[in-house]
Design a protein around this motif. Sequence first.
Motif, mmCIF file in Angstrom:
data_model
loop_
_atom_site.group_PDB
_atom_site.id
_atom_site.type_symbol
_atom_site.label_atom_id
_atom_site.label_comp_id
_atom_site.label_asym_id
_atom_site.label_seq_id
_atom_site.Cartn_x
_atom_site.Cartn_y
_atom_site.Cartn_z
ATOM 1 N N ARG A 279 -18.632 -14.761 70.996
ATOM 2 C CA ARG A 279 -18.325 -15.263 69.653
ATOM 3 C C ARG A 279 -18.164 -14.109 68.669
ATOM 4 N NH1 ARG A 279 -22.452 -20.449 68.935
ATOM 5 N NH2 ARG A 279 -21.760 -21.595 70.775
ATOM 6 N N LEU A 280 -19.076 -13.169 68.759
ATOM 7 C CA LEU A 280 -19.004 -12.019 67.869
ATOM 8 C C LEU A 280 -17.776 -11.170 68.175
ATOM 9 C CD1 LEU A 280 -20.467 -10.532 65.577
ATOM 10 C CD2 LEU A 280 -21.676 -9.194 67.310
ATOM 11 N N LEU A 281 -17.408 -11.082 69.448
ATOM 12 C CA LEU A 281 -16.239 -10.299 69.836
ATOM 13 C C LEU A 281 -14.974 -10.894 69.229
ATOM 14 C CD1 LEU A 281 -15.341 -7.878 71.571
ATOM 15 C CD2 LEU A 281 -14.987 -9.474 73.468
ATOM 16 N N VAL A 282 -14.814 -12.212 69.298
ATOM 17 C CA VAL A 282 -13.646 -12.870 68.699
ATOM 18 C C VAL A 282 -13.657 -12.669 67.184
ATOM 19 C CG1 VAL A 282 -12.497 -15.080 68.311
ATOM 20 C CG2 VAL A 282 -13.465 -14.560 70.555
ATOM 21 N N PHE A 283 -14.837 -12.791 66.581
ATOM 22 C CA PHE A 283 -14.985 -12.573 65.144
ATOM 23 C C PHE A 283 -14.493 -11.185 64.759
ATOM 24 C CE2 PHE A 283 -17.679 -10.913 61.686
ATOM 25 C CZ PHE A 283 -17.425 -11.840 60.676
ATOM 26 N N PHE A 284 -14.926 -10.152 65.488
ATOM 27 C CA PHE A 284 -14.539 -8.775 65.175
ATOM 28 C C PHE A 284 -13.056 -8.526 65.454
ATOM 29 C CE2 PHE A 284 -19.076 -6.957 65.609
ATOM 30 C CZ PHE A 284 -19.252 -7.077 64.234
ATOM 31 N N LEU A 285 -12.508 -9.159 66.483
ATOM 32 C CA LEU A 285 -11.083 -9.010 66.768
ATOM 33 C C LEU A 285 -10.243 -9.531 65.610
ATOM 34 C CD1 LEU A 285 -10.906 -10.004 70.559
ATOM 35 C CD2 LEU A 285 -10.574 -7.731 69.581
ATOM 36 N N LEU A 286 -10.652 -10.644 65.029
ATOM 37 C CA LEU A 286 -9.937 -11.208 63.890
ATOM 38 C C LEU A 286 -10.066 -10.305 62.660
ATOM 39 C CD1 LEU A 286 -10.855 -14.992 64.325
ATOM 40 C CD2 LEU A 286 -8.624 -13.937 64.698
ATOM 41 N N ILE A 287 -11.264 -9.781 62.436
ATOM 42 C CA ILE A 287 -11.470 -8.888 61.298
ATOM 43 C C ILE A 287 -10.605 -7.635 61.440
ATOM 44 C CG2 ILE A 287 -13.167 -7.469 60.072
ATOM 45 C CD1 ILE A 287 -13.430 -10.478 59.652
ATOM 46 N N GLY A 288 -10.289 -7.260 62.677
ATOM 47 C CA GLY A 288 -9.446 -6.095 62.920
ATOM 48 C C GLY A 288 -8.093 -6.184 62.229
ATOM 49 N N PHE A 289 -7.564 -7.406 62.046
ATOM 50 C CA PHE A 289 -6.281 -7.571 61.360
ATOM 51 C C PHE A 289 -6.397 -7.204 59.882
ATOM 52 C CE2 PHE A 289 -5.550 -9.985 65.182
ATOM 53 C CZ PHE A 289 -4.199 -9.808 65.432
ATOM 54 N N LEU A 290 -7.551 -7.471 59.274
ATOM 55 C CA LEU A 290 -7.767 -7.058 57.888
ATOM 56 C C LEU A 290 -7.940 -5.546 57.800
ATOM 57 C CD1 LEU A 290 -10.226 -9.827 56.607
ATOM 58 C CD2 LEU A 290 -7.776 -9.634 56.163
ATOM 59 N N LYS A 291 -8.655 -4.967 58.760
ATOM 60 C CA LYS A 291 -8.850 -3.521 58.758
ATOM 61 C C LYS A 291 -7.517 -2.783 58.952
ATOM 62 C CE LYS A 291 -13.316 -3.533 58.219
ATOM 63 N NZ LYS A 291 -13.876 -3.104 56.911
ATOM 64 N N ALA A 292 -6.598 -3.390 59.691
ATOM 65 C CA ALA A 292 -5.291 -2.759 59.895
ATOM 66 C C ALA A 292 -4.553 -2.625 58.565
ATOM 67 C CB ALA A 292 -4.459 -3.572 60.884
ATOM 68 N N ILE A 293 -4.661 -3.630 57.706
ATOM 69 C CA ILE A 293 -4.010 -3.567 56.403
ATOM 70 C C ILE A 293 -4.658 -2.489 55.543
ATOM 71 C CG2 ILE A 293 -3.353 -4.879 54.364
ATOM 72 C CD1 ILE A 293 -2.017 -5.760 56.981
ATOM 73 N N PHE A 294 -5.969 -2.360 55.640
ATOM 74 C CA PHE A 294 -6.672 -1.305 54.907
ATOM 75 C C PHE A 294 -6.221 0.073 55.398
ATOM 76 C CE2 PHE A 294 -10.248 1.711 54.933
ATOM 77 C CZ PHE A 294 -10.487 1.818 53.570
ATOM 78 N N LEU A 295 -6.112 0.248 56.707
ATOM 79 C CA LEU A 295 -5.753 1.541 57.284
ATOM 80 C C LEU A 295 -4.307 1.931 57.003
ATOM 81 C CD1 LEU A 295 -7.584 1.074 60.687
ATOM 82 C CD2 LEU A 295 -8.154 2.806 58.978
ATOM 83 N N GLN A 296 -3.428 0.943 56.856
ATOM 84 C CA GLN A 296 -2.026 1.287 56.610
ATOM 85 C C GLN A 296 -1.840 1.989 55.272
ATOM 86 O OE1 GLN A 296 0.453 0.009 54.368
ATOM 87 N NE2 GLN A 296 -1.064 -1.150 53.211
ATOM 88 N N MET A 297 -2.840 1.889 54.381
ATOM 89 C CA MET A 297 -2.740 2.593 53.098
ATOM 90 C C MET A 297 -2.657 4.111 53.308
ATOM 91 S SD MET A 297 -2.380 0.516 50.716
ATOM 92 C CE MET A 297 -2.413 1.783 49.466
ATOM 93 N N ASP A 298 -3.201 4.606 54.393
ATOM 94 C CA ASP A 298 -3.107 6.030 54.719
ATOM 95 C C ASP A 298 -1.963 6.341 55.671
ATOM 96 O OD1 ASP A 298 -5.174 6.910 53.128
ATOM 97 O OD2 ASP A 298 -6.688 6.759 54.687
ATOM 98 N N TYR A 299 -1.649 5.411 56.572
ATOM 99 C CA TYR A 299 -0.734 5.724 57.661
ATOM 100 C C TYR A 299 0.685 5.189 57.473
ATOM 101 C CZ TYR A 299 -5.172 6.816 59.934
ATOM 102 O OH TYR A 299 -6.408 7.345 60.229
ATOM 103 N N VAL A 300 0.887 4.223 56.575
ATOM 104 C CA VAL A 300 2.211 3.639 56.353
ATOM 105 C C VAL A 300 2.625 3.744 54.884
ATOM 106 C CG1 VAL A 300 3.618 1.535 56.503
ATOM 107 C CG2 VAL A 300 1.931 2.042 58.291
ATOM 108 N N PHE A 301 1.725 3.407 53.979
ATOM 109 C CA PHE A 301 2.045 3.338 52.561
ATOM 110 C C PHE A 301 2.601 4.646 51.991
ATOM 111 C CE2 PHE A 301 0.985 3.333 48.009
ATOM 112 C CZ PHE A 301 1.613 2.159 47.616
ATOM 113 N N PRO A 302 2.059 5.835 52.346
ATOM 114 C CA PRO A 302 2.637 7.069 51.786
ATOM 115 C C PRO A 302 4.113 7.250 52.116
ATOM 116 C CG PRO A 302 0.458 7.514 52.666
ATOM 117 C CD PRO A 302 0.815 6.125 53.095
ATOM 118 N N LYS A 303 4.495 7.009 53.370
ATOM 119 C CA LYS A 303 5.906 7.128 53.744
ATOM 120 C C LYS A 303 6.753 6.088 53.026
ATOM 121 C CE LYS A 303 6.373 9.370 58.257
ATOM 122 N NZ LYS A 303 6.769 9.176 59.673
ATOM 123 N N PHE A 304 6.246 4.864 52.968
ATOM 124 C CA PHE A 304 6.976 3.807 52.262
ATOM 125 C C PHE A 304 7.203 4.201 50.807
ATOM 126 C CE2 PHE A 304 5.999 0.518 49.112
ATOM 127 C CZ PHE A 304 7.148 -0.258 49.190
#
Length: 501
Positions: A279-304
Amino acid sequence: MAERTKTLPAEEIVAPLTGVRGFLAKFTVLKGAQRNLWLTFLIKLLIYTAYSVTNKTMVLWLSKDLGFSDQAAGALVGWVWAPAMTVFTLLAGSLTDAIGLRRTFFLGVAICTIARSVMVVTTIPSLALACGVLPLAVGEALGTPVLLAATRRYSTVAQRSISFSIIYMIMNVGYFAAGWIFDYVRQLHLHVSLFGFEPSSYQQLFMVSLAFEIVLFPVIYFIRRGVEANNGSRVIEKSSGDDGTPPSFWKSIGDTVRQSAIHTAHLFRRLIGQPGFYRLLVFFLLIGFLKAIFLQMDYVFPKFGIRELGVNAPVGKLSAINAIVIICLVPIVGALTQKFTAYRMVIIGGVICAAGVFIMALPTQWFVTAADSAVGQWLGHGYLGLRGSIHPYYIMAALYLVVFSIGEAFYSPRVYEYAAAIAPKGQEASYASLAYLPFLVGKLLVGTGGWFLAAFVPEHGPRRPATMWLVFALAASVAPIGLIALRRYIRVPEAGRQDVD
């Protein structure tokens, strides 16, 4: 009763203060804090400023200086550099326990200094990756657990809560400072020649992060060995990690890393047999999609931002809005939502975050009026330091970051609380160690960012940035939708909370 009172620590028998005095008292407990704690705060600021400057620069450096395509640069960062740092972080805790806080600080900073030096001077891809990027992941990973351990060791029980709050705040101050440094160095267009070597703007940014790293050496030097706070008094303890130099130092490091890997494997083997783990594993996998948006601020947003708004676009100051909102909002949200379950707050935060990303997918013409308004002029000319007309994307990005940050303030702190709340008695630490998984999932997801940039915001050719942001918004929506749809399977009663659906 008198006997019992004598055995209680002072902070447990003093009547709690309320109101403004109680709020101020949370900070005044740091009065008289030992030197090592203040040095830990300074180390945190220097480490995270250097790390954030590097993080924002990495993808651009890989593409412009080393010649990697958008896809390759995104994959190297999302699938090699960032996950390697997470894996090494999992192993670093045991290493810190084995060789001591001070040595781990020195080891991590030394590795980062060498790695950053290589990244400053070389444009040979294989050398930059093997002797720069990968070792830097190891060095950065050593800093995370040792900073948390140092904060705990050098603070008393009364100081501990506010000390960890300050550590979190300092991390965001580092992110904020890095955003301004990132813009300032790029906009200087400084042409320097050192014995025929002319560093690019991105190599100059690495030089700034290297300077922060070098400053860390004298700061760490002043940390006293074997000092530990003990309810307001300082005690000196002899430990194998901090006393003397072991005859087989490097052998002990190798043994510790091997034992840590074995321990981690045993941990997962033990957890796999428990129903709550899945249950916790599925919970964390879903939260990973939110963390991806946070991380793109460093890895995608500057180029954009550079491609859509120009080479001098202040994308660093824009991303710093996230840090400003988090610093101001997290303590308030935490205080006002304590009675609600962590699961519910994560859903609310996830919905707000996803809604924020959709702003970037809207037509830019909708925000022309806002860009010409007093608020738009203040944002562009006052905060961002722009000249001339304000592009609607500046307004859209600011709104997106404010809304997303509000959602982050709701969900992010509660993710770790949920893991602790549902853990079986005696296994809290094991469940807490899984809290790294959302970031690992997010890093793997954000590794695809290079493909989206190449497809929708290429350096040359027609662009469809709204489509890219729509994909990101739909990805962010996976988290709240999944948490709601699967709540009967995922959700576990939280200790001390009666809030149920």
